[in-house]
Write an enzyme that holds these catalytic residues in place. Sequence first.
Site, PDB file in Angstrom:
ATOM      1  N   ARG A 172       0.817  -1.219   0.000  1.00 33.70           N
ATOM      2  CA  ARG A 172       0.000   0.000   0.000  1.00 33.70           C
ATOM      3  C   ARG A 172       0.853   1.274   0.000  1.00 33.70           C
ATOM      4  NH1 ARG A 172      -5.573  -0.581   1.726  1.00 33.70           N
ATOM      5  NH2 ARG A 172      -6.240  -2.415   0.585  1.00 33.70           N
TER       6      ARG A 172
ATOM      7  N   ARG B  15      -3.895   6.617   0.500  1.00 37.24           N
ATOM      8  CA  ARG B  15      -4.469   7.811   1.131  1.00 37.24           C
ATOM      9  C   ARG B  15      -3.545   8.579   2.057  1.00 37.24           C
ATOM     10  NH1 ARG B  15      -9.557   4.402   2.857  1.00 37.24           N
ATOM     11  NH2 ARG B  15      -7.782   2.975   2.887  1.00 37.24           N
TER      12      ARG B  15
ATOM     13  N   ARG C 157      -7.260  10.844  -6.583  1.00 43.91           N
ATOM     14  CA  ARG C 157      -8.426  10.035  -6.209  1.00 43.91           C
ATOM     15  C   ARG C 157      -9.710  10.870  -6.316  1.00 43.91           C
ATOM     16  NH1 ARG C 157     -12.234   7.754  -4.546  1.00 43.91           N
ATOM     17  NH2 ARG C 157     -12.496   6.305  -2.826  1.00 43.91           N
TER      18      ARG C 157
ATOM     19  N   ASP D 297      -6.654  -3.391  -7.614  1.00 44.74           N
ATOM     20  CA  ASP D 297      -7.169  -3.982  -6.371  1.00 44.74           C
ATOM     21  C   ASP D 297      -7.410  -5.468  -6.583  1.00 44.74           C
ATOM     22  OD1 ASP D 297      -8.112  -3.081  -3.586  1.00 44.74           O
ATOM     23  OD2 ASP D 297      -9.668  -4.460  -4.234  1.00 44.74           O
TER      24      ASP D 297
ATOM     25  N   TYR E  15     -14.105 -12.652   0.164  1.00 43.42           N
ATOM     26  CA  TYR E  15     -14.888 -11.427  -0.084  1.00 43.42           C
ATOM     27  C   TYR E  15     -16.119 -11.727  -0.936  1.00 43.42           C
ATOM     28  CZ  TYR E  15     -11.328  -8.381   1.944  1.00 43.42           C
ATOM     29  OH  TYR E  15     -10.486  -7.748   2.819  1.00 43.42           O
TER      30      TYR E  15
END
Length: 353
Positions: free
Chosen positions: A33, A37, A46, A83, A159
Amino acid sequence: MNTPVNQTNPSSKRMLAALQGHVTDRPPFWFMRQAGRYLPEYREVRSQAGNFLDLCYNSSLATEVTLQPIRRFGMDAAILFADILLVCDALGQDLSYQEGEGPVLDAIRSAEDLTKLNTNNCDATLAPVYDTVSRLSQDLPKETTLIGFAGAPWTVAAYMVEGRGSKDFAEPRLFALRDPDGFQQLIDILVEVTTEYLSKQVQAGAEAVQLFDSWSGQVPAAGFEAWCVEPVRKITAALKEKHPGLPVIGFPRGAGPQLTTYMAKTGVDAVSLDQSMPVDWVAQYVQPTGTVQGNLDPLAVVAGGDAMIDQARGIVEALHTGPFVFNLGHGLVPQTPPDHVEALSTWLREGAQ
Ligand code: CP3
């Protein structure tokens, strides 16, 4: 002192040399990562992109955010910006990312639900990702290694079945217990599309690939070989047949002592270690059979200062006697101060003493 696994000439790229089993002059480093952010320039792009999926499928913006941390910190490797759940979207499962909540999917709860998935249309959805990889292979500094990635089948299935993030992923675990054959069908679909997805990333210019099994720690020991080892073994074997010499990194987060089985049976070249793994144990039982990557606590980078550098030094001292890539035990978190990433990168680039 460990013996390097490989005695052939090392790649001139430090990251690839370490993945080939060589001990390098200083540890190569990158951070899971590393785009994200915690960087103001990421937040800027973004917000331009709209939602997160639009960012992943916009190859010019995805290239830009992949390069942002490399420009600032000079890591030895860049990881493609995408992702692990894009394959769910490519299979036709409804996927969105909700602010503050993470991914939300139209949950698959039975073998019958699998008929909703379509494996024939993945390229149409995933083409922009391959475009990002080929742009990156042009734009990256020549010493930087480009890593492609995908989720490992268990974690992606988790998921898909849970329909969202979870602390214990009870739904996929129950599915696997109640209908192992049905669950195996889902895993088989994911083995097929993940192999194709990674192979196309390599054709587009990825020089190594990482399989993220973020939730392998939720699999009971009795299911570990079936759900975490075997799917990764199949993908790794198929990739290496198509792309001889391709380095494959596995990240079975939470696998604990099963890392030795994982390394021995999957055929991966390297394993990424979460921060719970004792590095002396890893040096003794895992590193003699392959490269290890890790495993600084991401919160040590939030704390910064001596707490960060002392922990990093302990890891380097234990693992840099064998084939080793410095990384974190999991991804950088959004509250990480970029200055701390800078301090850690400078320390690593200057030799990690
Ligand atoms: O810099 C990089 O590491 C490359 C890009 C990357 C992302 N996700 C971007 C991302 C990578 C390698 C991933 C992998 C990923 N995605 C994993 C495996 C690693 C891990 O963290 O365990 C998993 C489980 C996912 C699924 C996922 N994606 C979740 C659960 C979330 C929500 C949680 C969160 O952090 O918001 C995402 C969203 C996501 N993927 C973001 C980023 C930068 C944040 C989205 C945003 O910008 O709003």
